[in-house]
Design a protein around this motif. Sequence first.
Motif, PDB file in Angstrom:
ATOM      1  N   TYR A 776       0.859  -1.187   0.000  1.00  0.00           N
ATOM      2  CA  TYR A 776       0.000   0.000   0.000  1.00  0.00           C
ATOM      3  C   TYR A 776       0.893   1.235   0.000  1.00  0.00           C
ATOM      4  CZ  TYR A 776      -3.675   3.242   1.543  1.00  0.00           C
ATOM      5  OH  TYR A 776      -4.570   4.278   1.635  1.00  0.00           O
ATOM      6  N   TRP A 777       0.634   2.175  -0.927  1.00  0.00           N
ATOM      7  CA  TRP A 777       1.496   3.352  -1.025  1.00  0.00           C
ATOM      8  C   TRP A 777       0.743   4.512  -1.661  1.00  0.00           C
ATOM      9  CZ3 TRP A 777       2.698   4.576  -6.266  1.00  0.00           C
ATOM     10  CH2 TRP A 777       2.398   3.555  -7.186  1.00  0.00           C
ATOM     11  N   ASN A 778       1.297   5.682  -1.459  1.00  0.00           N
ATOM     12  CA  ASN A 778       0.683   6.908  -2.001  1.00  0.00           C
ATOM     13  C   ASN A 778       1.210   7.183  -3.409  1.00  0.00           C
ATOM     14  OD1 ASN A 778      -0.758   7.644   0.418  1.00  0.00           O
ATOM     15  ND2 ASN A 778       1.221   8.203   1.299  1.00  0.00           N
ATOM     16  N   THR A 783      -4.452  10.043  -4.613  1.00  0.00           N
ATOM     17  CA  THR A 783      -4.595   8.634  -4.979  1.00  0.00           C
ATOM     18  C   THR A 783      -3.630   7.768  -4.183  1.00  0.00           C
ATOM     19  OG1 THR A 783      -5.148   9.300  -7.241  1.00  0.00           O
ATOM     20  CG2 THR A 783      -4.581   6.989  -6.886  1.00  0.00           C
ATOM     21  N   THR A 784      -4.150   6.670  -3.636  1.00  0.00           N
ATOM     22  CA  THR A 784      -3.295   5.635  -3.047  1.00  0.00           C
ATOM     23  C   THR A 784      -3.576   4.322  -3.765  1.00  0.00           C
ATOM     24  OG1 THR A 784      -4.884   5.027  -1.326  1.00  0.00           O
ATOM     25  CG2 THR A 784      -3.263   6.733  -0.777  1.00  0.00           C
ATOM     26  N   VAL A 785      -2.610   3.423  -3.681  1.00  0.00           N
ATOM     27  CA  VAL A 785      -2.680   2.169  -4.420  1.00  0.00           C
ATOM     28  C   VAL A 785      -2.348   1.008  -3.491  1.00  0.00           C
ATOM     29  CG1 VAL A 785      -1.700   0.830  -6.335  1.00  0.00           C
ATOM     30  CG2 VAL A 785      -2.024   3.308  -6.570  1.00  0.00           C
ATOM     31  N   LEU A 786      -3.096  -0.064  -3.620  1.00  0.00           N
ATOM     32  CA  LEU A 786      -2.754  -1.327  -2.967  1.00  0.00           C
ATOM     33  C   LEU A 786      -2.478  -2.340  -4.061  1.00  0.00           C
ATOM     34  CD1 LEU A 786      -2.501  -3.155  -0.422  1.00  0.00           C
ATOM     35  CD2 LEU A 786      -4.930  -3.677  -0.710  1.00  0.00           C
ATOM     36  N   THR A 787      -1.202  -2.676  -4.270  1.00  0.00           N
ATOM     37  CA  THR A 787      -0.842  -3.635  -5.309  1.00  0.00           C
ATOM     38  C   THR A 787      -0.854  -5.049  -4.768  1.00  0.00           C
ATOM     39  OG1 THR A 787       1.516  -3.378  -4.841  1.00  0.00           O
ATOM     40  CG2 THR A 787       0.578  -1.956  -6.519  1.00  0.00           C
ATOM     41  N   ILE A 788      -1.192  -5.981  -5.650  1.00  0.00           N
ATOM     42  CA  ILE A 788      -1.193  -7.403  -5.327  1.00  0.00           C
ATOM     43  C   ILE A 788      -0.177  -8.066  -6.251  1.00  0.00           C
ATOM     44  CG2 ILE A 788      -2.561  -9.502  -5.138  1.00  0.00           C
ATOM     45  CD1 ILE A 788      -5.057  -7.756  -4.915  1.00  0.00           C
ATOM     46  N   GLN A 789       1.014  -8.342  -5.710  1.00  0.00           N
ATOM     47  CA  GLN A 789       2.110  -8.864  -6.528  1.00  0.00           C
ATOM     48  C   GLN A 789       2.293 -10.354  -6.259  1.00  0.00           C
ATOM     49  OE1 GLN A 789       5.923  -7.221  -5.571  1.00  0.00           O
ATOM     50  NE2 GLN A 789       7.038  -8.519  -7.012  1.00  0.00           N
ATOM     51  N   THR A 790       2.349 -11.140  -7.309  1.00  0.00           N
ATOM     52  CA  THR A 790       2.596 -12.571  -7.175  1.00  0.00           C
ATOM     53  C   THR A 790       4.104 -12.815  -7.111  1.00  0.00           C
ATOM     54  OG1 THR A 790       0.575 -13.087  -8.401  1.00  0.00           O
ATOM     55  CG2 THR A 790       2.207 -14.836  -8.177  1.00  0.00           C
ATOM     56  N   TYR A 823      -8.033  -2.917 -10.669  1.00  0.00           N
ATOM     57  CA  TYR A 823      -7.373  -3.040 -11.971  1.00  0.00           C
ATOM     58  C   TYR A 823      -6.686  -4.397 -12.085  1.00  0.00           C
ATOM     59  CZ  TYR A 823      -2.928  -1.802  -9.637  1.00  0.00           C
ATOM     60  OH  TYR A 823      -1.824  -1.769  -8.822  1.00  0.00           O
ATOM     61  N   SER A 824      -6.755  -4.944 -13.307  1.00  0.00           N
ATOM     62  CA  SER A 824      -6.161  -6.248 -13.578  1.00  0.00           C
ATOM     63  C   SER A 824      -5.935  -6.372 -15.074  1.00  0.00           C
ATOM     64  CB  SER A 824      -7.089  -7.377 -13.102  1.00  0.00           C
ATOM     65  OG  SER A 824      -6.538  -8.640 -13.415  1.00  0.00           O
ATOM     66  N   GLY A 825      -4.686  -6.729 -15.457  1.00  0.00           N
ATOM     67  CA  GLY A 825      -4.362  -6.929 -16.861  1.00  0.00           C
ATOM     68  C   GLY A 825      -4.627  -5.712 -17.723  1.00  0.00           C
ATOM     69  N   ASP A 858      -4.245  -7.521  -9.867  1.00  0.00           N
ATOM     70  CA  ASP A 858      -3.118  -6.604  -9.747  1.00  0.00           C
ATOM     71  C   ASP A 858      -3.239  -5.627  -8.596  1.00  0.00           C
ATOM     72  OD1 ASP A 858      -1.965  -7.783 -11.959  1.00  0.00           O
ATOM     73  OD2 ASP A 858      -2.990  -6.437 -13.357  1.00  0.00           O
ATOM     74  N   GLY A 859      -4.455  -5.199  -8.252  1.00  0.00           N
ATOM     75  CA  GLY A 859      -4.563  -4.308  -7.116  1.00  0.00           C
ATOM     76  C   GLY A 859      -5.753  -3.382  -7.160  1.00  0.00           C
ATOM     77  N   PHE A 860      -5.731  -2.432  -6.197  1.00  0.00           N
ATOM     78  CA  PHE A 860      -6.807  -1.466  -6.024  1.00  0.00           C
ATOM     79  C   PHE A 860      -6.236  -0.057  -6.112  1.00  0.00           C
ATOM     80  CE2 PHE A 860      -7.696  -5.210  -3.470  1.00  0.00           C
ATOM     81  CZ  PHE A 860      -8.997  -5.544  -3.815  1.00  0.00           C
ATOM     82  N   ILE A 861      -7.065   0.867  -6.610  1.00  0.00           N
ATOM     83  CA  ILE A 861      -6.742   2.290  -6.602  1.00  0.00           C
ATOM     84  C   ILE A 861      -7.812   2.994  -5.771  1.00  0.00           C
ATOM     85  CG2 ILE A 861      -6.488   4.397  -7.982  1.00  0.00           C
ATOM     86  CD1 ILE A 861      -5.623   2.613 -10.318  1.00  0.00           C
TER      87      ILE A 861
END
Length: 867
Positions: A776-778, A783-790, A823-825, A858-861
């Motif tokens: 999770y980062w700014n 806008t902040t983002v939570l990425t989901i990295q495999t 967001y994804s792909g 991929d994550g959330f915005i």
Amino acid sequence: MVKSLVLLLFTLLSLACAINNKFLADKILSADGNPYVVTKVTTSTYGIVALAQLSLTSYQAASEQVIQSLTISIQFDTNTRVRVKITDTDNERWEVPISIPSYTPSGQNLQYTISPIVEGPLSIQITRNLDKKVVFNLNPAQPFFYNNQDIGFSNYVGYPISVIGLGERVSTFVLAQGTYTLYSRDRGSPIDTGSTPDSNMYSSQPFYLAIDDDLAAHGALLLNSNAMSATVGENYVEFRTTGGIIDFYVFVGPEPEAVINQYHDLIGYPVLTPWWGLGWHQCRYGFQNISVVEEVTNDYTYYDIPLDVMWIDIDYMNEFQDFTLNPVTYPQANFTKWINQLHSSNKHFVPITDAGIGVNPSYQAYLDGLKQNVYIQSAYVSGPTQGVVWPGTSVFVDFFHPNSTNFWFNQILKFEKLTSFSGIWIDMNEASNFINGEVGHSPSIITNLTMPYTPGEDVNMRSLDVASKHYGGLLEYDVHSLFGFTETIATYRYFEVYNLRPFIITRSSFVGTGRYAGKWSGDNKSLWPFLEYSITGIYNFGMFGIPFSGADICGFQLNTTEEMCARWTQLGTLYPFSRNHNGIDSIDQYPWSFGSDLLETSKLAIRNKYWLMLYFSTEMFKVSQNGGIFFKPAFFEYPDDANLLNNSSEHFMLGKGLIVHPCLWEGIDGRVSYFPDDIWYNLYNGNKTILDAQNSVYLDMTLPGDIPIHVRGGHIIPTLDTSKTVLDVETLRKSPITLIVALDQNGKAQGDVVFDDGVSLDTLSRGHYTQIHYNYWNKNATTTVLTIQTVHRGYKMIQGEFPYISSIVIYGINRKPQSVIFYSGGTYTPLSASISLDVGDSVCTIWFSSQISPDRYDGFIFNFGSQ
């Protein structure tokens, strides 16, 4: 008559040698330092080899037991680890046959310096390059002696150190200055302050970590299985062992947890723990019959308390014989009915197995062992050595014998035909003996009278006669402390055949045991100090590479109280291994045995562990993956804070993200508690912890209630939504996930989740797991983002398993996002979500209407607009 005279003469001769050797050892100890001189030195890319000769020829005249010529090998194992091995040049000596994972010595980028070894007085000095601190010093002015049965040396670093480790014992985390015995012994948990040398317990773990006044750390292992003592001084650790060799590994650190990782790189990483093993366990010594066991199992359901594993102590055995069922109190038909009911509710059974095999001509396991010749042999007569344990006269498997693993495996298979079980509890495996030595033969060949030095009490006390013989000419004298370790490996083979993670809990352990099993602390006591000492015990075994460990919750011996049991349950559910167990002479201590405080607290505590189960399993997985320690002193995470070292049991960390402040004192409802200098949030509600100038805050500890747990800013903690309703961890695997995002001072956080089947042994070797990293980062002001990295993908979850992320809870935020985009792909999809913000607590909760897979996107915005 002739045999008796020979034995008498041998005893007198041994006694004379012992007196001579005792005089000799004392003379060397009082001599001016090291009597050996280096005569030859050879240096290579990977190390140094030197020869040393005893310079005092009068010692040779005094006794042939003195080793005249030594070979010193200093090997650059890695850039942070050095091996110093000192052996007899002319004769082979006993060396521990431990299987250390293979490695190639390295002479590159060394973080230490070996002082030049020159011809003359034997001197070895290793210095850490970073701060020029000495981490190993065989000083020629310090005592050094190398006799057949008495070897001693001192690592004299020359500056004040605090020493941790040197197990097993009940003690403070930082050991008091004094002498500690290391020798596997069945002993009922005496508190060891270094002043009583016979306070050693079940395991021999000759590893220590030393911390200096600058809070830098180094560590060392003496790989030696003989009875030994370790003396902790202000600026040194001195070892004195009764045999073997000096095989000494030095770990340069300099952070405490770096030392632990360097040690685990040597001994191997711990075996994966089965998912169900992390749940709640119930045992009792004194289950009179199977009906009582069934009643206790049903009571868990009646009181709506989760339960995952039922254990039975030796009560189930027929005449206390391993691999049997008592036909009267535990008839097979009734037992099978109970097992089936247990399995139908996703619960497991673990039986105890003791080390002694009863001598009984109608006992098939005993006869099988005789036929395969797998028992430890007598030093006095032809045939197995005999001791006395629960079945009466008993023999003991020689796990060094090539037939022993097959014998043990087949006995477990036969027991499997009687009843189904999920794990094995191996007890009494020091090996314990109710008498001193062998039945019918007082110890006479090797005793404290014949030995030049005895650490603690006579090595035959409550042990097999140490003159007993093992396969290949080995003596019990050398291998005694390896019994539990070798039995553990043999038991592991059973699970290995089925490709199951071994659920083995052992009482005795040695270096490397964690690669095969977990550990419990043995016969503790229902006393308040033992509640606190349980924490330091788990710290120690985490350092020793056995992270899956725990203590008997509420205490094994004596009678607990409701308050003590409530506090212990709060703490014990956060052990990696959580089992309530007590002795046959103690009152019941089930969660419902006292009153509402214990019952309600037990429910809260067990369900809190369920809530955190995915965090527990992920962090324990990573320890098996890379080494390290999960249940650990907060000092290991904050190694610049001496307050955390000096009061290490008052606060502990679970991984890097959670700190716990247990209540270890009777009659209080709260106390002022210390925190490391960081951002902390109450795990349960997200309240930010406001610390005073001393980094302290008052914590409420009212019963019934939750144990104080706080999440560290910068960490993401996965939690499981159905933890408040399910009754077993297998059902918990169907739970949706909530991510708790605890922000640091920069508004960032990250964390991991590992998904796998929870039971397969080869998960790591075959890559059958999926590891996800959340970050999770700014991105910018709005806008902040939570990425989901495999990180790794190798496990496909079955239908309904951890199905979706239901919500995200953000701690430390004072604004509410206006919208959430998934967001994804390369595809961006607005999400329907219910969003709330508690401005006072700075907690934002986002509930998703659609089901978002925890590992596939991929994550959330999060868009905050122009707030």
